[in-house]
Write a protein that holds these residues in place. Sequence first.
Motif, PDB file in Angstrom:
ATOM      1  N   GLY A   9      20.329 -12.261 -20.546  1.00 33.10           N
ATOM      2  CA  GLY A   9      20.234 -11.533 -21.807  1.00 33.10           C
ATOM      3  C   GLY A   9      20.166 -10.035 -21.588  1.00 33.10           C
ATOM      4  N   LEU A  20      24.673 -16.322 -20.802  1.00 29.84           N
ATOM      5  CA  LEU A  20      23.309 -16.766 -20.583  1.00 29.84           C
ATOM      6  C   LEU A  20      23.310 -17.991 -19.666  1.00 29.84           C
ATOM      7  CD1 LEU A  20      21.823 -16.526 -24.193  1.00 29.84           C
ATOM      8  CD2 LEU A  20      21.980 -14.755 -22.440  1.00 29.84           C
ATOM      9  N   VAL A 119      18.722 -10.889 -26.934  1.00 32.40           N
ATOM     10  CA  VAL A 119      20.084 -10.354 -26.893  1.00 32.40           C
ATOM     11  C   VAL A 119      20.280  -9.443 -28.101  1.00 32.40           C
ATOM     12  CG1 VAL A 119      22.551 -10.879 -26.916  1.00 32.40           C
ATOM     13  CG2 VAL A 119      20.965 -12.388 -25.701  1.00 32.40           C
TER      14      VAL A 119
END
Length: 123
Positions: A9, A20, A119
Amino acid sequence: QVQLVESGGGLEQPGGSLRLSCVASGSILSIDTMSWYRQPPGKERELVARIGTGGLTDSGDSVKVRFPISRDTVQNTVFLPMNRLPPADTAVYSCWAAFLAVVDGSARSLEVWGQGTLVPVSS
């Protein structure tokens, strides 16, 4: 016992990409479904995508093409590539999995969450 650890992230610009990863570790006998969820700011957590042991996937309509979930069953890892990110994809992304694991010497079914990874998508 069993834990999930996410990575990958971080801040990304609109239109960019991230991948990810979520690694499972511990006294694992088997892993069933592995999933990614996200919680945007001020909103409830929602399912992003999930993948079964045979590779069958299920994803939300808004991410089905942009976020092709996959897993490495040997490495006990689930991946979430995220492409063409708009600011609306800003969220805390969390990994979830269903396990059969050894707990106190016996096999137990467990559902485990990772700690989550932020994120932010912003210029």
